[in-house]
Design a protein around this motif. Sequence first.
Motif: not given
Length: 245
Positions: A21-26, A50-54, A143-149
């Motif tokens: 399911v996660a691969r299909a969502r991704l 399941p998502t690009p952000r995650l 909508n973003a306030g942080w880099h993931a890194a």
Amino acid sequence: MEEDARPVSKASAWREARNAVARARLDRALPAIFPPLVLRHALAQPLLPPTPRLAVESYWRAHVLRADRLARGLAARSGTPEGWTWRLGAAEEGLGMGFRVPPAPFREAAFARGKGHCCVCGQPVYRFGWHVDLWGAGAPNRNAGWHAACVAAWKLWNAASDHVRVLKARQRHRCAETGKRLLRSAEVDHRVPLYRVWREHRTAPWPVLLGYWGLPNLQVVNRVAHAGKCALEAGERASHRRALP
């Protein structure tokens, strides 16, 4: 040859179903351009994001030392904001309540660059919390306030002991103080103690200051060696207090 008839555990069956399911969502959410190292990391996880952000967040959590170097490099690109000085104060004002909290000028209201810019390094944030505009949007993600890194780096700077395993591996499991093999009870230490950073280096350029919380100032030492180092530092602090007028 007979087929392998070993039963599949409930946990394995659940994981396979969940990952399908996660691969299909991704796959549905994945843009045409996406960092290949991040995707490779995501697909190798026991539980697929399941998502690009995650997927991006998972990548930087797994490469926290790389995140530290990147965050400090982005901070160097921003430079010290004009008129900023390292101060202590209330957390609601964006200030650190003590010298153990790394200085973050872009979290202060007077220097914040607003949405679309990272409150840690001050640089623009793009899709999925990425630090480069791979998609040619021409503008940051408002909508973003942080880099993931920078999120991963900030966690390292504030709780370095949570990353003792990766720091041990970087030192090849040798104590930074004695050279002996690191024991299971080994602890993370700052080479230059943070009280001295506040006392002696607080006027240094902000990007330079961050290095005292990052990898350049972190080491892993065995507990006995750490206790001895802390005792010496406590004596030095006491002597300094007695010498004050």
